[in-house]
Design a protein around this motif. Structure first.
Motif, PDB file in Angstrom:
ATOM      1  N   ILE A 157     -31.048   6.413 -11.873  1.00  0.00           N
ATOM      2  CA  ILE A 157     -31.841   7.525 -11.371  1.00  0.00           C
ATOM      3  C   ILE A 157     -33.026   6.952 -10.611  1.00  0.00           C
ATOM      4  O   ILE A 157     -33.406   5.792 -10.805  1.00  0.00           O
ATOM      5  CB  ILE A 157     -32.334   8.478 -12.483  1.00  0.00           C
ATOM      6  N   SER A 158     -33.593   7.755  -9.749  1.00  0.00           N
ATOM      7  CA  SER A 158     -34.757   7.337  -8.982  1.00  0.00           C
ATOM      8  C   SER A 158     -35.933   7.100  -9.916  1.00  0.00           C
ATOM      9  O   SER A 158     -36.206   7.899 -10.827  1.00  0.00           O
ATOM     10  CB  SER A 158     -35.114   8.421  -7.963  1.00  0.00           C
ATOM     11  N   CYS A 159     -36.663   6.021  -9.673  1.00  0.00           N
ATOM     12  CA  CYS A 159     -37.820   5.698 -10.511  1.00  0.00           C
ATOM     13  C   CYS A 159     -38.887   6.775 -10.437  1.00  0.00           C
ATOM     14  O   CYS A 159     -39.664   6.953 -11.382  1.00  0.00           O
ATOM     15  CB  CYS A 159     -38.412   4.349 -10.090  1.00  0.00           C
ATOM     16  N   ARG A 160     -38.935   7.522  -9.326  1.00  0.00           N
ATOM     17  CA  ARG A 160     -40.011   8.494  -9.162  1.00  0.00           C
ATOM     18  C   ARG A 160     -39.843   9.726 -10.045  1.00  0.00           C
ATOM     19  O   ARG A 160     -40.767  10.540 -10.150  1.00  0.00           O
ATOM     20  CB  ARG A 160     -40.146   8.910  -7.688  1.00  0.00           C
TER      21      ARG A 160
ATOM     22  N   ARG B 225     -36.819  -5.676 -14.836  1.00  0.00           N
ATOM     23  CA  ARG B 225     -37.448  -4.364 -14.621  1.00  0.00           C
ATOM     24  C   ARG B 225     -36.713  -3.189 -15.230  1.00  0.00           C
ATOM     25  O   ARG B 225     -37.240  -2.067 -15.211  1.00  0.00           O
ATOM     26  CB  ARG B 225     -37.608  -4.120 -13.106  1.00  0.00           C
ATOM     27  N   ASN B 226     -35.506  -3.375 -15.767  1.00  0.00           N
ATOM     28  CA  ASN B 226     -34.759  -2.189 -16.179  1.00  0.00           C
ATOM     29  C   ASN B 226     -34.836  -1.863 -17.670  1.00  0.00           C
ATOM     30  O   ASN B 226     -33.950  -1.210 -18.221  1.00  0.00           O
ATOM     31  CB  ASN B 226     -33.309  -2.262 -15.703  1.00  0.00           C
ATOM     32  N   ARG B 227     -35.896  -2.292 -18.322  1.00  0.00           N
ATOM     33  CA  ARG B 227     -36.114  -1.902 -19.709  1.00  0.00           C
ATOM     34  C   ARG B 227     -36.138  -0.387 -19.893  1.00  0.00           C
ATOM     35  O   ARG B 227     -35.631   0.132 -20.901  1.00  0.00           O
ATOM     36  CB  ARG B 227     -37.415  -2.525 -20.217  1.00  0.00           C
ATOM     37  N   PRO B 228     -36.720   0.416 -18.945  1.00  0.00           N
ATOM     38  CA  PRO B 228     -36.724   1.870 -19.130  1.00  0.00           C
ATOM     39  C   PRO B 228     -35.330   2.477 -19.297  1.00  0.00           C
ATOM     40  O   PRO B 228     -35.170   3.442 -20.046  1.00  0.00           O
ATOM     41  CB  PRO B 228     -37.408   2.389 -17.858  1.00  0.00           C
TER      42      PRO B 228
ATOM     43  N   GLY C  17     -30.001  11.051  -8.867  1.00  0.00           N
ATOM     44  CA  GLY C  17     -29.222  10.391  -9.900  1.00  0.00           C
ATOM     45  C   GLY C  17     -27.782  10.189  -9.489  1.00  0.00           C
ATOM     46  O   GLY C  17     -27.216  11.004  -8.747  1.00  0.00           O
ATOM     47  N   VAL C  18     -27.190   9.079  -9.958  1.00  0.00           N
ATOM     48  CA  VAL C  18     -25.794   8.735  -9.650  1.00  0.00           C
ATOM     49  C   VAL C  18     -25.140   8.200 -10.919  1.00  0.00           C
ATOM     50  O   VAL C  18     -25.758   7.434 -11.667  1.00  0.00           O
ATOM     51  CB  VAL C  18     -25.725   7.655  -8.541  1.00  0.00           C
TER      52      VAL C  18
ATOM     53  N   ARG D  35     -31.677   0.785  -4.217  1.00  0.00           N
ATOM     54  CA  ARG D  35     -33.120   0.850  -4.350  1.00  0.00           C
ATOM     55  C   ARG D  35     -33.597   0.933  -5.797  1.00  0.00           C
ATOM     56  O   ARG D  35     -34.721   0.532  -6.108  1.00  0.00           O
ATOM     57  CB  ARG D  35     -33.672   2.062  -3.580  1.00  0.00           C
ATOM     58  N   SER D  36     -32.788   1.472  -6.685  1.00  0.00           N
ATOM     59  CA  SER D  36     -33.218   1.651  -8.069  1.00  0.00           C
ATOM     60  C   SER D  36     -33.407   0.303  -8.745  1.00  0.00           C
ATOM     61  O   SER D  36     -32.689  -0.658  -8.465  1.00  0.00           O
ATOM     62  CB  SER D  36     -32.192   2.476  -8.854  1.00  0.00           C
TER      63      SER D  36
END
Length: 343
Positions: free
Chosen positions: A257-260, A297-300, A239-240, A196-197
Motif C-alpha cells: 500500500i502507499s506509505c501516505r 524500511r518495511n517493518r510497518p 493498494g495492490v 515506489r512502495s
C-alpha cells in the motif's frame, strides 16, 4: 529512486538574492523544470535561509508557491530542514535530492546526510534530469501526487485541531475504500506502486505490465487493487495485492500500500477483504502464506501482517514467509466503508 527535489532559493530557484537585490528573477528553464517535475510525480520542497514571510510572498508573486510541500524557511540548518521535509512527507532520506548553488552547503549536506543526493543548481542539471527520468508513468496518481499530498497536509492540520479521539477523527474523514480486480488501464499504476512502495511492501521484486497480464490471465490467481477517497479528496489506487490459490493455500505473492495512507487501518482492511474474497477462487483454502522479504524500511508491513495473525512460516522453501490460518480474524476498523466492486 528520487521522490522529492528540495530547492534552495537564492541563485538556485531564482536569480538574485532576496533582500539584497532590487528584484529576483525566475529563469524560464526553472519554471519549465518545476512544471516537468510536478507532472512527473516528483514532489518538491524548499530548504532556504530566508525570511519565511518574504520568501513566501516572492513565491506567490512568481506564481509558483503551490508547487512546494512543507517548505522550510528560516535561518537554521538546511540538514535539519531536509530531515523535517522527509519526516513530513514520510519518505526516506535516500529518496531526496538537494539542489543548491553553494558548494559549501552541498558538502555540508553530504557530511550530515550522506543518503541525500546532491546537485549543483547549474552545473549538475543534466545529471539531475538523468536521475529523475525524462517523464512520469503517465498515471493519474503520478500526475496528481502533489495534489494528493496537499489534501493529506490539510487532513493533518484538521486532525491537530480536532478535539475528539483519533477514532472519532477517522470516522469524521468519511473514508471509502473500493476493492476490485485490476483492469488493463490500472497496470501502469500497479507497477508504479509496487516500485515506489517501501514501508508497506512484502516482497522486494518489482513487476511489469506483461507480468501483470499473465497473472490476471491465470484461473488460479487474481490481481486486486484498492482505491481510496475521503472528504478531503480522491487518492486513486493506493493498494495492490497479487493472490493465487493452490494445494489448499492462498499465496500472497505481493502486497503493498502507499506509505501516505499508512496508520489508518486501510492496509489491514484491504488484505482481510481480499482474503475473504479468495475463498471463492475455486477449491477451499485453509491457509494464507505471504512471500516476504525483510528490508531496512518495511517493518510497518510486518506489524500490519501480525495484526491479522500472520506468523513465521514453518516451511519457507528457501524464501522468507509468513502464514495464517483461514479465515482470518477480522480487525474492526469501522471508520472505513468497504465497497467490493465485482464488476
Amino acid at each position: 529512486m528520487i521522490k522529492c527535489i528540495v530547492w534552495d532559493l537564492d541563485q538556485t530557484l531564482w536569480r538574485g538574492t532576496l533582500g539584497e537585490d532590487e528584484q529576483v528573477l525566475l529563469p524560464e528553464e526553472n519554471r519549465a523544470l518545476l512544471e516537468h517535475l510536478d507532472a512527473s510525480g516528483i514532489l518538491q520542497s524548499i530548504a532556504s535561509r530566508n525570511d519565511p514571510d518574504a520568501a513566501m510572498e516572492q513565491l506567490r508573486k512568481l506564481g509558483i508557491d503551490h508547487y512546494f510541500l512543507y517548505p522550510q524557511l528560516g535561518f537554521h540548518s538546511k540538514a535539519l530542514s531536509i530531515q523535517t521535509i522527509a519526516q513530513k512527507l514520510n519518505i526516506g532520506l535516500d529518496t531526496i535530492a538537494f539542489l543548491d548553488d553553494n558548494e559549501f552547503e552541498l558538502r555540508e549536506i553530504g557530511y550530515f546526510l550522506p543518503q541525500v543526493a546532491r546537485y549543483h543548481a547549474w552545473s549538475d542539471r543534466n545529471s539531475l534530469m538523468e536521475a529523475v527520468g525524462q517523464g512520469g508513468t503517465g498515471t493519474a496518481e503520478s500526475r496528481n501526487r502533489r495534489v494528493f499530498m496537499q489534501a493529506q497536509e490539510k487532513r493533518d492540520q484538521e486532525e491537530l485541531k480536532f478535539s475528539g479521539t483519533r477514532e472519532e477523527f477517522l470516522k469524521d474523514c468519511d473514508m471509502r475504500l473500493t476493492i476490485r480486480e485490476a483492469r488493463e488501464d490500472d497496470l501502469a499504476r500497479v507497477c508504479e506502486l509496487v516500485e515506489r512502495s517501501s514501508q508497506y511492501k512484502t516482497f522486494s521484486q518489482t513487476v511489469d505490465p506483461d507480468f501483470c497480464r499473465r497473472y490476471r490471465a491465470s484461473t488460479q490467481s487474481k490481481l486486486w487493487v484498492a482505491e481510496l477517497e475521503d472528504r478531503f479528496g480522491q487518492y486513486g489506487i493506493i493498494g495492490v495485492c497479487f493472490l493465487r490459490s493452490g494445494d489448499g493455500n492462498v499465496w500472497i505473492d505481493q502486497f503493498c500500500i502507499s506509505c501516505r495512507v499508512g496508520g489508518r487501518g486501510i492496509g489491514v482492511v484491504f488484505l482481510q477483504t481480499v482474503l475473504d474474497q479468495c475463498q471463492g477462487m475455486g477449491n477451499p483454502c485453509f491457509k494464507a502464506v505471504c512471500c516476504f522479504t525483510p528490508t531496512k524500511r518495511n517493518r510497518p508491513v510486518v506489524i500490519l501482517l501480525r495484526t491479522l495473525g500472520f506468523r513465521k512460516s514453518q516451511s519457507q522453501d528457501g524464501q522468507g514467509g509468513l502464514e495464517v490460518a483461514l479465515p482470518v480474524a477480522h480487525v474492526a476498523c469501522d471508520w472505513i466503508t468497504i465497497i467490493v466492486d465485482k464488476g
